[in-house]
Structure formats: structure tokens, C-alpha cells
Design a protein around this motif. Structure first.
Motif, PDB file in Angstrom:
ATOM      1  N   VAL A  66     -54.576   0.718 -17.298  1.00 60.60           N
ATOM      2  CA  VAL A  66     -54.482   1.598 -18.463  1.00 60.60           C
ATOM      3  C   VAL A  66     -54.467   0.703 -19.694  1.00 60.60           C
ATOM      4  O   VAL A  66     -53.766  -0.310 -19.720  1.00 60.60           O
ATOM      5  CB  VAL A  66     -53.205   2.465 -18.433  1.00 60.60           C
ATOM      6  CG1 VAL A  66     -53.078   3.262 -19.721  1.00 60.60           C
ATOM      7  CG2 VAL A  66     -53.208   3.387 -17.235  1.00 60.60           C
ATOM      8  N   ILE A  67     -55.266   1.057 -20.684  1.00 57.67           N
ATOM      9  CA  ILE A  67     -55.294   0.272 -21.915  1.00 57.67           C
ATOM     10  C   ILE A  67     -54.733   1.108 -23.046  1.00 57.67           C
ATOM     11  O   ILE A  67     -55.174   2.239 -23.267  1.00 57.67           O
ATOM     12  CB  ILE A  67     -56.733  -0.172 -22.246  1.00 57.67           C
ATOM     13  CG1 ILE A  67     -57.240  -1.150 -21.183  1.00 57.67           C
ATOM     14  CG2 ILE A  67     -56.789  -0.825 -23.631  1.00 57.67           C
ATOM     15  CD1 ILE A  67     -58.693  -1.536 -21.363  1.00 57.67           C
ATOM     16  N   LEU A  68     -53.771   0.563 -23.741  1.00 58.97           N
ATOM     17  CA  LEU A  68     -53.205   1.236 -24.908  1.00 58.97           C
ATOM     18  C   LEU A  68     -53.603   0.423 -26.139  1.00 58.97           C
ATOM     19  O   LEU A  68     -53.177  -0.726 -26.283  1.00 58.97           O
ATOM     20  CB  LEU A  68     -51.681   1.301 -24.797  1.00 58.97           C
ATOM     21  CG  LEU A  68     -51.142   1.933 -23.508  1.00 58.97           C
ATOM     22  CD1 LEU A  68     -49.619   1.819 -23.464  1.00 58.97           C
ATOM     23  CD2 LEU A  68     -51.558   3.395 -23.409  1.00 58.97           C
ATOM     24  N   PRO A  69     -54.441   0.964 -27.014  1.00 58.23           N
ATOM     25  CA  PRO A  69     -54.939   0.162 -28.145  1.00 58.23           C
ATOM     26  C   PRO A  69     -53.881  -0.009 -29.228  1.00 58.23           C
ATOM     27  O   PRO A  69     -53.337   0.961 -29.747  1.00 58.23           O
ATOM     28  CB  PRO A  69     -56.129   0.979 -28.632  1.00 58.23           C
ATOM     29  CG  PRO A  69     -55.800   2.376 -28.271  1.00 58.23           C
ATOM     30  CD  PRO A  69     -54.991   2.321 -27.005  1.00 58.23           C
ATOM     31  N   GLY A  70     -53.610  -1.242 -29.553  1.00 50.70           N
ATOM     32  CA  GLY A  70     -52.590  -1.534 -30.550  1.00 50.70           C
ATOM     33  C   GLY A  70     -53.195  -2.008 -31.866  1.00 50.70           C
ATOM     34  O   GLY A  70     -54.405  -1.920 -32.086  1.00 50.70           O
TER      35      GLY A  70
END
Lengths: 693, 432
Positions: free
Chosen positions: A556-560
Motif C-alpha cells: 500500500v502506498i500512501l503519498p506524502g
């Protein structure tokens, strides 16, 4: 102190001041091109001419000392006139000469709008030219990937030559020919070899040297300027981020005497194209082995589904090199509430434990303190690449009066003469045993300084190396109540902040290597750690900015948000707390990192107790009061910390100290995304870029 | 001066290293300087490298010198490109550096430049036969003998396009040439008459203590004298202030102004007719003439003897064969040229008419023609061969005759320039 009359105002200045400095003290503005506070005096532009009563002709105030002024016939103080007719005429004459060969291409010149020559021609010049001859034409030179030349515009102030020779210590530029034919160039038009070469474009008072990546891209008046802090290394240089719309156009240095004076490294400056390439602008979820764009809700529910029945002992969290203190704090709180001890921030594997005290992992003498040292020992570090501006300070110290610098580790060009002692830890023990002549140098020095690099601490015997270095520092008298001569030099911006927060494995917890080992854990939360691959088996949640190695491995990628897109606290290698400011917004659906963690905590059922950045900081400052002191270094008890370290002992290995990273221009995801950094890296490796087109 | 760049890669040698004896020499140069100041030896080393490499500096030599001295390459390149004495591209066997700075320019360097351009093509190129290449450079410091060129290590001064061409022909053919002034003047002595340091009180000792004497006078108790001096000073200052807005300091102890120079151009400018032959034996044709005679005459007697000896020596020393560069510099400054064999009477006949001569000196007592500025022992002899024995004969020369003699002696224009006729008239008048 000497009394002096400047335009009728009496000032009292030290005798070694120049007239220019005295005039500035008196509040008189003196135009100048070649003079620069941090460079040697050249006196070749003549723009700073002033009238000195009694002198037969105007004098160049930048090169005329107050002590050389003669008093009046009856002992009156010497008198300088900066607004007299003679001064005005002299300035107009100089300006006319400077403009003789200067092209009238301001409309297409990148310097237009922030050009010293343009401004001073408006302020001190005349309105027209009397020159009827042809202007001089000069071939343009290749001097590297970061600086474009337009040599017709050069006024031969030689600031660039002096900067490289004096501050950078890499004398690659020079002035060939003479008189009218003088030209600034590098030897055979090779690229400059300094990691600070971008600064010559800042120093150039005209448009002869301009930043190449920003060519024809923007005008100064289009840009919104935000003061911020750099995170490319652990020095924390003061920068100004210039934004047009959403896009960062350029990064320039700000003056911070405590850290970077007014220089920044090339990586700090020209990272900008990396801030818009390869960005993660929406969440992704891995399905059937492929990442697919998802909404925040989908991403969070995928994580919640995985975390719900995971054993807290099988959950881990790691923090990378660019994370701010706020998100590390939020992640630590979240992991704490989940009850997992498997947290670590030491991506390089540094064997540092915060329980030894803060002084055990910070650069205790502080960067300005380097100027007071009288002998320096570098252990397992190449400050020129790991902390370029800190290396500039050491060079500045060496230029004040040559001092002994000993190096244990790689044999590299540090831009100042040094004594190469050896490659590995055995040299350190030799030194401690007094077997080497440099041991005597160190113990004779009044303020010896031992700098140990993070790479030396990242080895299996890192703790023993640290202990040995501390013991050496103690034995040579580097640590006294009045002098803190024990320094740890980090190369990652996030490291000290994370260590301050205690983001290290809890009781029985796994460290970085353990967390990322294949099959060790079920769920790994990766906050921007891209330099270490998380082993197979774990479900990886990656929160970061770029589609780099961490994102590739993620489920899962959470864009910061990148450091220019959020207000975040960073603690530099000295332990100095600094804060970035938001210059623009993160792209697409990306969000500020602390807010992502706060939202995720809600989904996981462990809601963090803060709803705003202010509330987060309130909690943070309550837990770690020293972080509230922005721009300050909290003094730590170095004597106690070094005593503790020296008592650690441990056996030293045999391997030589290695470099902190393979490629200076490729140390973090932003740099790896930057095309300019790639070119710099290629030039640095001596490869010539084949023209792609 | 043009932009100077390293020679193209095709002309660059693969490598450069000092020959063993040059390497020894280089070490000796470096040892002259204290530890840490080796860079001071950069110019001698570059010079030696250039000498070893046939008169020009290749890139590898610059790098070799830089490495030997521990200097960054760019620093040595800066030095090599600054000084025009370092050639960065291959040069001819004879490398001509033409001074183009103001004094030479105003004395005719531009014509020389044109001559070189016409003969050798653009500067920086070696002529087809490999003999010559040329470059216009900044001041070479021989302004008093302008215009001039430096060829390899020697200066050739007082040039005209003709004499430069002759010089180059001689060099190319391997004939002996004369270093220094090509018109026969010694060193940088005045071209015309002596008109500085002519005040006799400078040499008789009467100046010694004059200032102190005057100082004591003004300081002395004598009120009257003091006042008078003050008044004098005030008066003179006031008088001068009318013409000179910035009065200099009082004249105390300074040389008196020298009288006007007796030069044809100045006399012409003053509205006088130049001294003609019919004025011979008439002192005061020009009011300045007797003074000139006085001034020139007095110091010259002692001068003359020394000079004759010097001339003989110089003539012998000066005829040096110039064939292979580089040569050791030879003290220049002979009086007379060595062009006799190349000055046929035909050339002279084309220029004017031959003056009528007499078989032998009247009463067998020839005048010492070397008293005329510009005539040395050689020219004295050659004039005697023409039947010219006396000052009055020279004073009587007409314009065509002057041209003939000038061409015969291979000094076109010099007789007028040095005003032999005027000098002769004065000397003849004095004698009479």
C-alpha cells in the motif's frame, strides 16, 4: 578604534576595517561588484570609489584600510565623502567603462531583475553611452552541468575564481589572457569539480554565470519566496524556496552564520527537478502483484484489514532519512498504542543508543565551534560529501591558520591538507595507545576535535568504534567543561530528530536490519526509507513522496509531502532544531505526513490525540521540551555522555572504514528522481554524457 | 593583441618531459624559493619548457610544469596566456613579436604591422617556409627606440618597413644582422641633440647645499632678507597663478629650463626657415644654434674619445650570425650599421644627386665629422671616400644631395631627422 567622518557622520570603527566597512557602519551605501564579505579583496571593479579628503584621487574603499587614512592638518579625523561630486563622477565613469563591453541583452538575460549591474547602472550610472566602437565578443564556455555561461556579460570581478579557490578549495576556474582579452574559464573547459559550484552563479553580479537548469525559465518577480531548511544532508542549510504556482522553480541559499554562512551544496540547490518527477500523487494498493491507483479510503481499509488481526510483535515501523520530527512522533505514538516494540529510525544501521545521552550522537562543538578547534581528527567520514558546508567550515578554519587534520578512513581530497593516518579501526586503537605521532598533536592541542562519521558507526563494530573514539577524545582532553570536542557527523536529515524522539527498538524489539529481514514480520510500516529493501514476506505500507525503491516494494502506498510542501521540524547533526515552511502544496491527493498518520490511526482504532499540527506540536513539546527551542542547540552534558561511551568497550573489527554512500548525488529519493543530479553524478564519475538527441 | 589559445590538438605533442639537463636546471630554479613557494618558479620553468619545445608551449608542458610545482593546471594556463613571451602555438624559426603599444604605434608600428601582414599573412601563422611567424604584443619596453620588434631573444629597434624587410631577408638567408637600433644610434641615446641635463651648474658642484643655504636664509634672523624672499616667492606665485591654475612648488633647487631644441621641425613650427647652406659660418642664423653648440660641444669632447673606441668594439661585436634560434642576447647599441655592401651607388643615384666632393682635405686638415650627431667613425670614413671632409661641405648639401647620401649610407631620412646639415652649419660657424 579609529574615528572617521563619513559624509559628516562620525563613526568609531576598528583600525583594520576597510573604508567600505566604515561607510557601511555609518549607513552610507557603497556600490560594489568585486568585493564580497566572504572572499578576499580583489579591488578590480573600481565601483566602490569614494572621495577621501586629502587623497589626490578617489580611492577604492574596499581595499583601503581605515588605519591608512591620514588625519587632517590639525589632527581632525579623516573624512570620507560618499555623496560628493567627485564620488558621483567616479562612479559614473566606472559604470560607463563597465558597460562598454557589456551587451544590452537584459531582456533575455536570466539575471534580469536580480542583477547587481542592472541595479547599480540605474542607481549610479549615466543615461546613455558615448561608445561607438564594436563591443567585445567572448566565446561561451562549458564549466559544468550546473552553471551556464554568457561570457560577453562578464565584468571580470573574479568572484567566481576566488570563491572556488578560497571557499570551495577546488581552484578550477581562472582568468586566462589579459587586458581586454581576459576570459574566465576552467582548464580546457572541463566541468568544475566542486560540490559547491552552484554558488558561483549566485556570486556573479551580472548574468555571465547563471544556473543552467533554470535557464530561461523564470523571472524573479514571478516567484513566491519561502524561507525554509534543507534536508539533503544533516547540516540543515538555510534555504529559500522559490515557487511559481505549485511548482518549485529554484532553491537559493539564505544567510545563516551558524550553519551554511551563505553557501549551499549543489545537491541542495539543484534538487528542484526531483521534486516534480516520479512523485506519488495518489494512494496505491497492490492487487494480484500489481499496484493500482486507489482512493485514500481503499488504501486505509486495505491496511486496516491487514493490521486488525496482526500480532503487535509482528508489526514493525521504520523511518527513512527525510522524515520530519512531527511524522516520526505521530508514527511512534501510533506504534506505541499498537504495542509494538519493533521501531527503528537508523536506516544506515548506526549503533547509537539514545540512552547514552544526546551528546553521544550529536555534533557537540557545533559548526561555528569548528573555528575554535586547533586539531581535528576525522574518523570514518568524508565531510566534503557527507556535509559539504561543514567541510567548508573546516576549510575556513584551516585558512585562518593551518591546523593539523588527521584522517582515519578513506583517503580523499578534502580541499585542505591533511594527514592520512590509516584506513581502519586499528589506526584508532594505535592512536589511543599513543603509537602514532598524531596522538601527540591531539593531546598537545588545547581544543582537539574528534569527528566520527555515521558510516563508521554503521558497521557491526559501530558501538566499539564509537567507544574507542570517545575514549580517545577523553584521553586527549577533547572533552572538558569549556570545550566539547567530541562530534558525531550524520548524513541523514531525519536521524538526530528521530533519535531525540527515541525512535529505536523498545524492550525486545527488532532493529532496522531485523525489521527488514525477510520473513521477520507480518506488517512493516515504512515511512520514507528507500535505501534499504524490506525483505520478502511482510505486508509493507510505504508512506513517502517518490516512486523509488520503497514504493516498488510496497503493498500500500500512501503519498506524502516533500520537505518543501510541509511545515516540519528537523534536527540537524549539531542537535539544532529547525523548521521548514510550506512553499507549495503536495501534488494530487498527497497529504502532509502527520495528517496521513492521524487519519490512519483513526481507521486502525487507535486515534492519535491531535487534530491539528498545533495540537501535535503541543504534545510533542510536552514530551520533548528541547524541540520547542527552534534554531537553538540545547547544550548536552558531553562529559557524562563521553564517559558513558568510553566505558562501553567492545572489540574493534579489522575492516577499513567505507564511504557513507556510493554516490553523493544519489543519496535520497528526491535526488534519484532528479535529472540534473543524474547529470552531475555522471560528470562526477568522469563520464561524458552522450547527446541523446 | 589577439585571443591566445592552446594549439589545436593535432599539433600538440603526445607528452612532455624536461630533458635531464633541463630537469636539473628546473630543480635549481625551484630551490631558489622557500618551501611552500615553489609556484614562484613557474615563469622560468615555462620559459625552459618553451625553449626545449622549439619555441612554443604545448599543453602537456603546461601540465607538466603545473604538476611539478603543485599548482592547479588553470593557474599555470593563466600565466602562460597572460605573457605573450609564451607562444602557445608552433612558431617559425624566427618568431617576430611586434610591439603595438602607443609609443611604437605613433612612431610607425602600424606600417610595420602592415608590412608583416603583407609578407607573412595573419599573425599567429607560420610562414610557408617555416622561417617566420609574428604576433602583435603589448609594450616590450624599448619605447625610446620605437618602433621595434623582438625576434627570438633579440630586440631590433628604430625600424622602418624597408629595414624590417631587409632584416627579415638577412635572417632568412642566414646573413649576419645587427641587434638593436637599425639606424645606428647607440643604446637609447637621444635621437637628435641632447636637450636634457644640459645645465652646467648640475655638474660643477654649485648646486650642492643650495637648498639648505636658501632654507637658512629664510630661517635666519635677517628680517629684511626674509621678507624679501617671502615677497619674491609671493610675487612669483602670483605671477604664475595667472597662467598656471595649479602652481607647483617653488623652483628652489630645480634645474633651469633648458633652451629650445634646435630641431628643424621646431624651427619650422616657430616660423623660421631651416638653416641653409648659405648660412654657413654665420652664427646666430637661428637664435638657438649657439646654445646648442655650447651644450653639445662641452660634454662631447670627453664623450667622443670613449665613443670612438666603443664604436670599434661594437662594430666588431655586433656582426653576429643570426641563423639558428635561440641565440644568447648580445649587448646592443652600436653606432654604425653593416649595410655597406648592400648599398650600391645605383640605389643612391635613383634617390638624388651625388654631392660634389674634393680629392683631399683642405690643408690636409679634415674636420672631425663624428662631432655631428649620427655620424660615427664608419660613416666618417665613407663620407671621406665620397670626398666629404669638412663641416661646410655637409652644411651646403641640397635636398637631392641629402637624399643621395641617405640612400648611399642606407639611412634614408636620417640625415634630415638628425639634422646633419644644421649641425654641420653650427660646427662650421664655430670653427670659422
Amino acid at each position: 578604534m579609529t574615528k572617521l567622518l563619513v559624509d559628516g557622520t562620525e563613526v568609531d570603527v576598528p583600525a583594520e576595517f576597510t573604508l567600505l566597512q566604515a561607510c557601511e557602519v555609518a549607513g552610507a551605501e557603497i556600490p560594489r561588484f568585486c568585493f564580497h564579505e566572504r572572499l578576499s579583496i580583489a579591488g578590480n571593479c573600481r565601483m566602490c570609489l569614494v572621495e577621501l579628503k586629502g587623497a589626490p584621487k578617489p580611492v577604492a574603499s574596499c581595499a583601503y584600510a581605515v588605519k591608512d587614512c591620514r588625519p587632517g592638518p590639525n589632527g581632525e579625523p579623516p573624512e570620507v565623502l560618499t555623496r560628493s561630486g567627485l564620488t558621483k563622477k567616479a562612479r559614473e565613469g566606472v559604470m560607463e567603462f563597465l558597460l562598454i563591453n557589456h551587451p544590452l541583452d537584459c531582456p533575455i538575460c536570466d539575471q534580469g531583475g536580480h542583477c547587481d549591474l542592472q541595479d547599480q547602472a540605474m542607481a549610479y550610472g549615466v543615461d546613455s553611452t558615448r561608445y561607438k566602437e564594436n563591443k567585445r565578443a567572448v566565446e561561451e564556455k562549458y564549466i559544468g552541468p550546473l552553471v551556464r555561461t554568457a561570457m560577453n556579460r562578464c565584468i571580470h570581478c573574479t568572484r567566481c575564481v576566488r570563491f572556488l579557490a578560497e571557499v570551495a578549495g577546488v581552484p578550477d576556474l581562472g582568468a586566462i589572457g589579459r587586458g581586454e582579452d581576459m576570459e574566465i574559464t576552467s582548464y580546457l573547459e572541463n566541468a568544475m569539480g566542486s560540490e559547491l559550484q552552484g554558488n558561483v552563479a549566485d556570486l556573479c553580479p551580472v548574468g555571465a554565470l547563471v544556473p543552467k537548469p533554470q535557464s530561461y525559465n523564470n523571472r524573479p518577480w514571478e516567484l513566491t519566496k519561502t524561507d525554509s531548511i534543507d534536508v539533503m544532508d544533516a547540516v540543515g542549510s538555510a534555504i529559500r524556496v522559490d515557487v511559481r504556482g505549485r511548482e518549485v522553480m529554484q532553491i537559493n541559499p539564505r544567510v545563516n552564520e551558524e550553519i551554511n554562512e551563505e553557501w549551499i551544496s549543489d545537491k541542495t540547490r539543484q534538487i528542484v527537478d526531483g521534486l516534480r518527477m516520479q512523485r506519488l500523487d495518489r494512494p496505491f494498493v497492490r492487487e494480484n502483484g500489481r499496484l493500482r491507483p486507489a482512493s485514500w479510503g481503499e488504501a486505509f481499509s486495505a491496511i486496516a484489514a491487514k493490521m486488525k488481526d496482526a500480532d503487535p510483535k509482528k508489526i514493525g515501523a521504520v523511518v527513512g532519512d527525510l522524515a520530519g520530527v512531527e511524522e516520526i512522533f505521530a508514527l511512534k505514538e501510533l506504534m506505541g498504542s499498537l504495542g509494538t516494540p519493533n521501531i527503528d529510525s537508523r536506516q544506515g544501521g548506526e549503533k547509537i543508543d539514545p540512552v547514552w545521552g544526546r551528546a553521544a550522537y550529536t555534533f557537540n562543538p557545533t559548526i561555528p565551534g569548528i573555528e575554535e578547534a586547533d586539531a581535528i581528527l576525522l574518523v570514518g567520514t568524508n565531510p566534503r560529501l557527507e556535509a559539504s558546508l561543514l567541510n567548508v567550515r573546516i576549510r575556513k578554519r584551516w585558512r585562518m591558520a593551518p591546523l593539523a587534520v588527521g584522517v582515519i578512513g578513506e583517503e580523499v581530497d578534502l580541499t585542505y591538507p591533511h594527514l592520512y593516518l590509516g584506513a581502519g579501526p586499528e589506526t584508532l586503537s594505535d592512536l589511543a595507545a599513543g603509537k602514532h605521532s598524531f596522538a601527540e598533536t591531539l593531546s598537545k592541542a588545547e581544543r582537539p576535535l574528534v569527528i566520527i562519521g555515521s558510516a563508521a558507526l554503521s558497521r557491526a563494530d559501530g558501538a566499539a568504534v564509537l567507544a574507542a573514539a570517545a575514549a580517545l577524545a577523553k584521553s586527549v582532553g577533547a572533552v572538558k567543561p569549556e570545550w566539547n570536542g567530541f562530534a558525531v557527523l550524520h548524513s541523514a536529515a531525519a536521524r538526530v530528530g528521530a533519535l531525540d524522539l527515541g525512535f529505536v527498538p523498545g524492550e525486545g524489539g527488532l532493529d532496522f536490519a531485523g525489521i527488514t529481514a525477510p520473513g521477520a514480520l507480518d506488517v512493516v510500516f515504512n515511512l520514507g526509507a528507500d535505501e534499504v529493501e524490506v525483505g520478502a514476506g511482510a505486508f509493507v505500507i510505504y508512506q513517502g513522496t517518490h516512486g523509488d525503491r520503497g514504493a516498488m516494494r510496497a503493498d500500500v502506498i500512501l503519498p506524502g509531502a516533500a520537505y518543501t510542501e510541509k511545515s516540519a521540524t528537523y534536527v540537524n547533526t549539531e542537535g539544532r532544531v529547525q523548521m521548514t515552511n510550506r512553499a507549495g502544496f503536495p501534488p494530487g491527493d498527497a497529504r502532509e505526513d502527520w495528517a496521513i498518520l492521524r487519519a490512519l490511526s483513526d481507521v486502525l482504532g487507535h486515534k492519535l490525540p491531535f487534530d491539528s499540527l498545533v495540537a501535535l506540536r503541543r504534545a510533542l513539546y510536552a514530551a520533548h521540551p528541547h524541540l520547542a527551542g527552534v534554531d537553538a542547540v540545547e547544550t548536552a552534558d558531553v562529559v557524562k555522555a563521553v564517559d558513558a561511551l568510553a566505558g562501553l568497550g567492545g572489540s574493534l573489527g579489522k575492516d577499513a572504514f567505507g564511504p557513507a554512500f556510493a554516490d553523493f548525488f544519489m543519496t535520497n529519493p528526491i535526488a534519484r528522481a532528479s535529472r540534473v543530479m543524474a547529470e552531475c553524478s555522471s560528470v562526477a564519475h568522469g563520464r561524458t554524457l552522450q547527446a541523446a538527441e | 593583441m589577439a585571443n591566445r589559445r592552446l594549439a589545436p590538438a593535432a599539433e600538440q605533442p603526445e607528452s612532455f618531459a624536461f630533458s635531464p639537463e633541463n630537469a636539473d636546471w628546473a630543480r635549481g630554479q625551484i630551490e631558489k624559493y622557500p618551501e611552500g613557494r615553489q609556484a614562484s618558479a613557474v615563469i622560468p620553468l615555462l620559459w625552459k619548457a618553451q625553449e626545449q619545445n622549439g619555441g612554443w608551449l604545448p599543453q602537456k608542458a603546461i601540465e607538466a610544469v603545473a604538476d611539478q610545482l603543485g599548482m592547479p593546471h588553470i593557474r599555470v594556463l593563466e600565466v602562460a596566456t597572460f605573457y605573450t613571451m609564451f607562444a602557445l602555438e608552433p612558431v617559425g624559426r624566427f618568431w617576430i613579436q611586434l610591439c603595438g603599444t602607443v609609443p611604437c604605434d605613433s612612431c610607425g608600428a602600424r606600417e610595420l604591422k602592415q608590412t608583416l601582414h603583407d609578407r607573412l599573412g595573419p599573425q599567429g601563422h607560420v610562414s610557408a617556409d617555416g622561417n617566420f611567424s609574428w604576433l602583435e604584443v603589448e609594450c616590450l619596453g624599448a619605447c625610446c627606440n620605437a618602433p621595434m620588434v623582438q625576434i627570438n631573444q633579440d630586440y631590433y629597434e628604430d625600424l622602418t618597413p624597408q629595414s624590417l624587410n631587409t632584416l627579415m631577408d638577412d635572417l632568412a638567408a642566414g646573413r649576419p644582422v645587427k641587434i638593436g637600433s637599425q639606424t645606428g644610434r647607440t643604446s637609447s641615446e637621444p635621437k637628435d641633440s641632447i636637450n636634457t641635463l644640459t645645465d652646467p651648474t648640475l655638474f660643477d658642484g654649485s648646486r650642492v647645499g643650495a637648498w639648505r643655504k636658501r632654507f637658512e636664509q629664510t630661517q635666519g634672523g635677517d628680517d629684511k632678507g626674509d621678507a624679501a624672499v617671502k615677497k619674491d616667492e609671493a610675487a612669483s606665485t602670483e605671477a604664475r597663478a595667472k597662467d598656471d591654475p595649479k602652481p607647483a612648488q617653488p623652483d628652489a633647487g630645480r634645474a633651469t629650463e633648458s633652451p629650445a631644441v634646435d630641431a628643424p621641425a621646431q624651427r619650422a613650427a616657430g616660423g623660421e626657415t631651416p638653416v641653409k647652406a648659405d648660412g654657413k659660418g654665420t652664427p646666430g642664423v637661428s637664435p638657438a644654434s649657439p646654445q646648442v653648440a655650447d651644450q653639445v660641444g662641452a660634454p662631447k669632447i670627453s664623450d667622443g674619445a670613449a665613443k670612438t673606441a666603443a664604436d670599434k668594439e661594437a662594430v666588431e661585436d655586433d656582426v653576429t650570425l643570426r641563423t639558428e634560434p635561440p641565440q644568447q642576447p648580445v649587448a646592443s647599441g652600436a653606432d654604425d650599421a653593416v649595410h655597406e655592401e648592400q648599398s650600391p651607388e645605383e640605389r643612391a643615384n635613383a634617390a638624388g644627386t651625388r654631392p660634389t666632393g674634393i680629392e683631399a682635405a683642405r690643408d690636409n686638415r679634415p674636420d672631425d665629422l663624428t662631432k655631428i650627431k649620427g655620424i660615427g667613425p664608419v660613416n666618417n670614413r665613407r663620407l671621406n671616400d665620397l670626398g666629404v671632409w669638412h663641416f661646410d661641405q655637409i652644411a651646403a648639401w641640397s635636398a637631392p644631395e641629402i637624399a643621395w647620401v641617405g640612400a648611399y649610407l642606407a639611412f634614408p631620412g636620417r640625415i634630415d631627422r638628425e639634422d646633419w646639415v644644421g649641425q654641420a652649419a653650427v660646427l662650421a660657424g664655430k670653427k670659422g
